[in-house]
Design a protein around this motif. Sequence first.
Motif, short mmCIF file in Angstrom:
data_model
loop_
_atom_site.label_atom_id
_atom_site.label_comp_id
_atom_site.label_asym_id
_atom_site.label_seq_id
_atom_site.Cartn_x
_atom_site.Cartn_y
_atom_site.Cartn_z
N GLY A 25 0.69 -1.07 -0.14
CA GLY A 25 0.02 -0.09 -0.02
C GLY A 25 0.82 1.23 0.10
N ASN A 26 0.29 2.50 -0.13
CA ASN A 26 1.06 3.74 0.06
C ASN A 26 1.74 3.86 1.46
OD1 ASN A 26 0.76 4.90 -2.58
ND2 ASN A 26 -1.17 4.58 -2.27
N THR A 27 0.97 3.38 2.43
CA THR A 27 1.48 3.62 3.95
C THR A 27 2.25 2.20 4.15
OG1 THR A 27 -0.42 4.95 4.34
CG2 THR A 27 0.60 3.72 6.21
N ALA A 93 -15.33 -0.86 -14.55
CA ALA A 93 -16.02 0.40 -15.33
C ALA A 93 -15.14 1.34 -16.13
CB ALA A 93 -17.04 0.96 -14.21
N TYR A 94 -13.98 1.53 -15.76
CA TYR A 94 -13.10 2.35 -16.26
C TYR A 94 -13.03 2.19 -18.01
CZ TYR A 94 -11.10 4.59 -11.76
OH TYR A 94 -10.79 5.15 -10.84
N ASP A 95 -12.95 3.18 -18.85
CA ASP A 95 -12.74 3.18 -19.96
C ASP A 95 -11.15 2.46 -20.24
OD1 ASP A 95 -15.19 3.69 -20.98
OD2 ASP A 95 -14.60 6.06 -20.99
N SER A 98 -6.43 0.02 -17.02
CA SER A 98 -5.20 0.17 -16.60
C SER A 98 -4.86 1.46 -15.35
CB SER A 98 -4.09 0.38 -17.53
OG SER A 98 -3.96 1.63 -17.96
N ARG A 99 -5.85 2.36 -15.40
CA ARG A 99 -5.86 3.42 -14.32
C ARG A 99 -6.35 3.17 -13.17
NH1 ARG A 99 -6.51 9.11 -16.33
NH2 ARG A 99 -5.68 9.48 -14.35
N LEU A 100 -7.34 2.07 -13.05
CA LEU A 100 -7.75 1.82 -11.83
C LEU A 100 -6.70 1.13 -10.71
CD1 LEU A 100 -10.63 1.27 -10.37
CD2 LEU A 100 -10.47 -1.07 -11.24
N GLY A 101 -6.85 1.44 -9.57
CA GLY A 101 -5.73 1.16 -8.39
C GLY A 101 -5.92 -0.60 -8.42
N VAL A 102 -4.94 -1.12 -8.53
CA VAL A 102 -5.16 -2.52 -8.48
C VAL A 102 -5.71 -3.22 -7.18
CG1 VAL A 102 -2.70 -3.11 -7.78
CG2 VAL A 102 -3.74 -4.77 -9.29
N ASP A 103 -5.41 -2.36 -5.94
CA ASP A 103 -5.87 -2.71 -4.75
C ASP A 103 -7.30 -2.82 -4.86
OD1 ASP A 103 -5.73 -0.07 -4.90
OD2 ASP A 103 -4.90 0.46 -2.80
N ARG A 104 -7.79 -1.62 -5.33
CA ARG A 104 -9.27 -1.52 -5.54
C ARG A 104 -9.89 -2.79 -6.33
NH1 ARG A 104 -10.59 4.33 -8.06
NH2 ARG A 104 -12.54 3.21 -8.10
N TRP A 105 -9.28 -3.23 -7.60
CA TRP A 105 -9.60 -4.32 -8.25
C TRP A 105 -9.76 -5.43 -7.57
CZ3 TRP A 105 -6.72 -8.06 -10.88
CH2 TRP A 105 -7.48 -8.67 -11.98
N GLY A 125 -7.77 3.26 3.74
CA GLY A 125 -6.26 3.22 3.86
C GLY A 125 -5.74 4.38 3.89
N THR A 126 -4.69 4.68 2.99
CA THR A 126 -4.16 6.15 3.11
C THR A 126 -5.02 6.88 2.49
OG1 THR A 126 -2.08 4.85 2.50
CG2 THR A 126 -2.00 7.19 2.08
N ALA A 127 -5.54 6.51 1.20
CA ALA A 127 -6.75 7.05 0.74
C ALA A 127 -7.99 6.21 1.12
CB ALA A 127 -6.68 7.02 -1.05
N ILE A 128 -9.13 6.79 0.83
CA ILE A 128 -10.57 6.20 1.25
C ILE A 128 -11.05 6.04 0.03
CG2 ILE A 128 -12.63 5.99 2.06
CD1 ILE A 128 -11.62 7.68 4.50
N THR A 129 -11.33 4.62 -0.46
CA THR A 129 -12.04 4.59 -2.07
C THR A 129 -13.17 3.77 -1.61
OG1 THR A 129 -10.80 2.31 -2.20
CG2 THR A 129 -9.82 4.31 -3.21
N ALA A 130 -14.19 3.89 -2.59
CA ALA A 130 -15.55 3.12 -2.43
C ALA A 130 -15.52 2.48 -3.77
CB ALA A 130 -16.73 3.89 -2.08
C1 PAZ Z 1 -6.89 5.36 -4.84
C2 PAZ Z 1 -5.49 4.76 -4.27
C3 PAZ Z 1 -4.32 6.01 -4.19
C4 PAZ Z 1 -5.58 4.02 -3.02
O1 PAZ Z 1 -4.44 3.76 -2.54
P1 PAZ Z 1 -4.32 3.11 -0.99
O2 PAZ Z 1 -5.00 4.16 -0.25
O3 PAZ Z 1 -4.83 1.93 -0.91
O4 PAZ Z 1 -3.08 3.03 -0.63
C5 PAZ Z 1 -4.94 3.62 -5.27
O5 PAZ Z 1 -6.05 2.74 -5.51
C6 PAZ Z 1 -4.46 4.33 -6.70
O6 PAZ Z 1 -3.49 4.89 -6.80
N1 PAZ Z 1 -5.43 4.34 -7.91
C7 PAZ Z 1 -5.05 4.69 -8.87
C8 PAZ Z 1 -6.00 5.64 -9.41
C9 PAZ Z 1 -7.54 5.03 -9.56
O7 PAZ Z 1 -7.96 3.94 -8.55
O8 PAZ Z 1 -8.28 5.69 -10.44
#
Ligand code: PAZ
Length: 241
Positions: A25-27, A93-95, A98-105, A125-130
């Motif tokens: 992760g980023n942290t 959903a992204y066109d 490759s830009r979607l964070g792999v952690d989200r996927w 995490g470092t960011a909050i994603t939904a």
């Molecule tokens: C959004 C994030 C920074 C979350 O990272 P995290 O907090 O899990 O370290 C990461 O998934 C990322 O860099 N994503 C790329 C941009 C995107 O998902 O559209």
Amino acid sequence: MEPFVLLLVEKLVSELSKLLLVDVGNTRIKFMAADSPEIKYADSFDSLPLQGVNEVRVATVSRHKEIANWSQSITPAVRVARVTKCHKGLTVAYDDESRLGVDRWLAMLALWVENQKSFSVIDLGTAITADFVDDTGMHLGGYITPGYRLMKEALGVHTAQVGFGGNSSRLEPGHNTECCVDHGINRMVFSWLADIQHMESEDKLFVLTGGDAEKALEAGYGLDAEIDRTLVIRGLRYCFE
Ligand SMILES: CC(C)(COP(=O)(O)O)[C@@H](O)C(=O)NCCC(=O)O
Ligand SMILES: Nc1ncnc2c1ncn2[C@@H]1O[C@H](COP(=O)(O)OP(=O)(O)O)[C@@H](O)[C@H]1O
Ligand SMILES: [K+]
């Protein structure tokens, strides 16, 4: 159990035990041996336990180069996960996937493969994603916001008088600077989560993961969510199959 079934199970367990799953992760770096449900933390790649491991699977959003260098210095094969537009019935959903964070996927992939039903997944995490996935495995998109720590740090960096040392999960109005900051950010995250939950149907899975998941739920005052800490890492089990 029949002996041949036992043998098969033993073989499977021993194969799995040679896999090391790593979420960079980023942290923090999190890892899990594939035969253990426990998530552990590492300070660096060099401190990952590689004894007996024959394959390392890695999720990273930003440290590809470092991982490529590290992989040259170790014996086990290293496989780095990449987002795939359609995989195991999950469609991104992204066109430009490759830009979607792999952690989200990977978090979505684990939930989709294991449940085959609609869900919302929030990674604190470092960011909050939904991210939202419907009953057909279609990703409906998501949100990215700063995480708790980043929000506090932004206040600390951009204001002279705002201390940000507190660390509670309470929501009521604060009576000193630290509590005003702390509770204010808690309230923002809580309201955001409640709003997201409100827009979703009740029978939908609502899952929180990431380092601040417990904190969000503690502050939740009735938020109806489950915590699953190993989602991203579990996704590594399904992404290469
Ligand atoms: C959004 C994030 C920074 C979350 O990272 P995290 O907090 O899990 O370290 C990461 O998934 C990322 O860099 N994503 C790329 C941009 C995107 O998902 O559209
Ligand atoms: N021991 C800890 N070390 C670092 N961050 C922690 C710790 N305990 C809780 N946190 C919180 O968890 C967040 C990081 O969560 P994590 O899911 O590990 O992030 P990432 O996947 O981005 O590395 C931090 O921003 C912090 O708010
Ligand atoms: K995150």
